[in-house]
Design an enzyme around this catalytic site. Structure first.
Site, PDB file in Angstrom:
ATOM      1  N   GLU A  87      18.576  75.802  -5.629  1.00 45.50           N
ATOM      2  CA  GLU A  87      18.477  77.147  -5.046  1.00 45.50           C
ATOM      3  C   GLU A  87      19.815  77.678  -4.522  1.00 45.50           C
ATOM      4  O   GLU A  87      19.915  78.129  -3.380  1.00 45.50           O
ATOM      5  CB  GLU A  87      17.403  77.160  -3.954  1.00 45.50           C
ATOM      6  CG  GLU A  87      16.053  76.722  -4.495  1.00 45.50           C
ATOM      7  CD  GLU A  87      14.954  76.643  -3.435  1.00 45.50           C
ATOM      8  OE1 GLU A  87      15.229  76.941  -2.256  1.00 45.50           O
ATOM      9  OE2 GLU A  87      13.821  76.293  -3.802  1.00 45.50           O
TER      10      GLU A  87
ATOM     11  N   GLU B 106       9.107  72.423 -11.232  1.00 39.80           N
ATOM     12  CA  GLU B 106       8.210  72.567 -10.064  1.00 39.80           C
ATOM     13  C   GLU B 106       7.072  73.542 -10.369  1.00 39.80           C
ATOM     14  O   GLU B 106       6.687  74.354  -9.505  1.00 39.80           O
ATOM     15  CB  GLU B 106       8.998  73.069  -8.838  1.00 39.80           C
ATOM     16  CG  GLU B 106      10.194  72.229  -8.473  1.00 39.80           C
ATOM     17  CD  GLU B 106      10.888  72.678  -7.187  1.00 39.80           C
ATOM     18  OE1 GLU B 106      10.308  73.447  -6.396  1.00 39.80           O
ATOM     19  OE2 GLU B 106      12.042  72.256  -6.974  1.00 39.80           O
TER      20      GLU B 106
HETATM   21  O1  G3I Z   1       5.145  65.267   7.362  1.00 35.34           O
HETATM   22  C1  G3I Z   1       4.378  66.192   8.112  1.00 35.34           C
HETATM   23  C2  G3I Z   1       3.011  65.650   8.298  1.00 35.34           C
HETATM   24  O2  G3I Z   1       3.077  64.443   9.020  1.00 35.34           O
HETATM   25  C3  G3I Z   1       2.159  66.690   9.026  1.00 35.34           C
HETATM   26  O3  G3I Z   1       0.838  66.256   9.030  1.00 35.34           O
HETATM   27  C4  G3I Z   1       2.223  68.057   8.300  1.00 35.34           C
HETATM   28  C5  G3I Z   1       1.495  69.124   9.084  1.00 35.34           C
HETATM   29  O4  G3I Z   1       1.861  70.407   8.631  1.00 35.34           O
HETATM   30  O5  G3I Z   1       3.567  68.427   8.134  1.00 35.34           O
HETATM   31  C6  G3I Z   1       4.232  67.474   7.338  1.00 35.34           C
HETATM   32  O6  G3I Z   1       5.484  67.835   6.846  1.00 35.34           O
HETATM   33  C7  G3I Z   1       5.553  68.997   6.039  1.00 35.34           C
HETATM   34  C8  G3I Z   1       5.615  68.603   4.555  1.00 35.34           C
HETATM   35  O7  G3I Z   1       5.989  69.720   3.775  1.00 35.34           O
HETATM   36  C9  G3I Z   1       4.248  68.094   4.054  1.00 35.34           C
HETATM   37  O8  G3I Z   1       4.348  67.722   2.706  1.00 35.34           O
HETATM   38  C10 G3I Z   1       6.819  69.706   6.484  1.00 35.34           C
HETATM   39  O9  G3I Z   1       6.597  70.210   7.795  1.00 35.34           O
HETATM   40  C11 G3I Z   1       7.154  70.814   5.546  1.00 35.34           C
HETATM   41  O10 G3I Z   1       8.410  71.367   5.914  1.00 35.34           O
HETATM   42  C12 G3I Z   1       7.234  70.273   4.126  1.00 35.34           C
HETATM   43  O11 G3I Z   1       7.501  71.348   3.278  1.00 35.34           O
HETATM   44  C13 G3I Z   1       8.016  71.035   2.002  1.00 35.34           C
HETATM   45  C14 G3I Z   1       9.161  72.016   1.746  1.00 35.34           C
HETATM   46  O12 G3I Z   1       9.629  71.884   0.405  1.00 35.34           O
HETATM   47  C15 G3I Z   1      10.334  71.761   2.672  1.00 35.34           C
HETATM   48  O13 G3I Z   1      10.903  70.503   2.430  1.00 35.34           O
HETATM   49  C16 G3I Z   1       6.919  71.195   0.969  1.00 35.34           C
HETATM   50  O14 G3I Z   1       5.956  70.161   1.121  1.00 35.34           O
HETATM   51  C17 G3I Z   1       7.500  71.111  -0.434  1.00 35.34           C
HETATM   52  O15 G3I Z   1       6.514  71.399  -1.377  1.00 35.34           O
HETATM   53  C18 G3I Z   1       8.625  72.133  -0.563  1.00 35.34           C
HETATM   54  O16 G3I Z   1       9.184  71.980  -1.840  1.00 35.34           O
HETATM   55  C19 G3I Z   1      10.104  72.983  -2.246  1.00 35.34           C
HETATM   56  C20 G3I Z   1      11.138  72.299  -3.135  1.00 35.34           C
HETATM   57  O17 G3I Z   1      11.728  71.193  -2.468  1.00 35.34           O
HETATM   58  C21 G3I Z   1      12.198  73.284  -3.580  1.00 35.34           C
HETATM   59  N1  G3I Z   1      11.587  74.419  -4.241  1.00 35.34           N
HETATM   60  C22 G3I Z   1      10.540  75.105  -3.494  1.00 35.34           C
HETATM   61  C23 G3I Z   1       9.456  74.104  -3.078  1.00 35.34           C
HETATM   62  C24 G3I Z   1       8.301  74.797  -2.396  1.00 35.34           C
HETATM   63  O18 G3I Z   1       8.692  75.400  -1.192  1.00 35.34           O
END
Ligand code: G3I
Length: 352
Positions: free
Chosen positions: A149, A264
């Site tokens: 990105e 993705e």
């Molecule tokens: O780990 C905690 C968990 O313990 C808790 O129960 C839960 C409650 O909300 O939060 C969990 O963490 C979250 C995690 O996703 C869960 O899988 C984080 O707060 C959250 O920030 C995290 O978001 C991820 C995001 O990237 C930021 O890293 C998304 O899963 C993930 O799908 C998303 O992926 C991105 C790609 O890397 C880049 N392209 C876009 C894509 C979608 O946004």
């Protein structure tokens, strides 16, 4: 996998024994496009049906979060490969390959990195991270998202790059440096620049493709080791795929000897019809259009969805539906039943 690593993973993951699934897949025919999914580390341990679905359908996996800075770098001096090792063990035991996501991204950065200031310090931190993380999996992860990105949301003129820690400290050369460091750490690996919102009809999508082309062309001109562009493919279901735009973008990349892959894929369905059958058909149609448009110019080297089941998806974090119905962005429903999206991907992967 080396014995030492295997033992480490076995000790670290109490549920290790159940990570190994019964052999579910025959050898992948060589001309097939490998299909894979992003994987959540907690669900991998907790959910038997999830592991079964991954083993049944996937030839590739990628950690959804497990190799991001905030997980791998709890502090400046500490690297934590627990999540990466766990998924790689699962992949090895089930005859899959694992991709790496992601080395340089503005998101998921641990707080301590905000104290990195100046070009020298930034380059040092970047080099240490890439050398260590790519080096850790040398020969075992065949493809890495090096840059994720990099393009501004709405690129205009020379302001086509997104401001981030690396850009602010190192200037636009941060992209080239990252690719060079990754290639030093593992010269055999496919090095990818990964981007979103480059697939649909509309001026912003077109501008984003053009900005990305400009970055890739610049890297090639400078002899930097970049091998592929990743279409993230977080498709907004209400928009058409720009078939011509995507095909000519892929053709221009091919002319520079740069491959493409889908990294993705999912279809954001908050603005699609409530009726599930109808919604699933629109979703499968968008997926088919994208895969066809890419393949018309150069078939993707891989197709990965951002999760395999609607049970575990990032989409409702940002795109819940007003009618209260659940999102259905992925190839399997919440009960692991295949939807038309899975059929579309499989048809496509098989006929490559
Ligand atoms: O780990 C905690 C968990 O313990 C808790 O129960 C839960 C409650 O909300 O939060 C969990 O963490 C979250 C995690 O996703 C869960 O899988 C984080 O707060 C959250 O920030 C995290 O978001 C991820 C995001 O990237 C930021 O890293 C998304 O899963 C993930 O799908 C998303 O992926 C991105 C790609 O890397 C880049 N392209 C876009 C894509 C979608 O946004």
């Amino acid at each position: 996998m080396r014995r030492r690593d295997f033992v480490q993973v076995s000790l670290a993951v109490a549920a290790h024994a159940v990570l190994q699934m019964p052999a579910a897949q025959a050898a992948v025919p060589s001309r097939r496009i490998p299909y894979g999914s992003a994987v959540r580390g907690d669900a991998l341990v907790d959910d038997y049906d999830y592991r079964t679905a991954l083993a049944e359908h996937c030839q590739l996996v990628v950690p959804e979060g497990g190799l991001k800075w905030e997980v791998v770098r709890p502090s400046e001096d500490r690297f934590d490969f627990y999540e990466g090792d766990k998924l790689l063990a699962f992949a090895d035991q089930n005859g899959m390959k694992m991709r790496g996501h992601t080395l340089i991204w503005h998101g998921a950065m641990p707080g301590w990195t905000s104290s990195i200031h100046g070009a020298k310090a930034a380059e040092k931190a970047m080099s240490k991270h890439i050398h260590t993380v790519v080096g850790q999996y040398k020969g075992r992860i065949p493809s890495w998202d090096v840059i994720n990105e990099a393009i501004a949301d709405d690129p205009r003129g020379s302001d086509h790059l997104r401001p981030n820690l690396w850009f602010e400290n190192m200037g636009k050369g941060y992209i080239e440096t990252a690719f060079r460091r990754a290639s030093e750490a593992d010269p055999q690996v496919q090095l990818v620049i990964n981007e979103y919102d480059i697939e649909c009809v509309g001026e912003t999508y077109k501008n984003r493709r053009n900005a990305l082309l400009r970055v890739v062309r610049d890297l090639r001109d400078r002899g930097a080791p970049i091998h592929a562009v990743g279409f993230q493919g977080h498709l907004k279901g209400q928009y058409e795929i720009d078939k011509e735009g995507v095909s000519s973008f892929v053709a221009e990349l091919k002319a520079m000897d740069v491959d493409v892959l889908v990294t993705e894929l999912d279809v954001i369905d908050n603005l699609l019809p409530a009726d599930e059958k109808e919604r699933d058909q629109v979703i499968a149609g968008r997926v088919t259009d994208l895969l066809q448009a890419i393949s018309d110019a150069n078939p993707p080297t891989a197709i990965l969805t951002w999760g395999i089941t609607d049970r575990y998806t990032w989409v409702p974090m940002w795109f819940t539906r007003d009618d209260g119905r659940l999102n259905r962005p992925l190839p399997l429903d919440r009960d692991y039943k295949a939807k038309p999206m899975m059929d579309a991907i499989k048809r496509f992967a098989a006929r490559a």
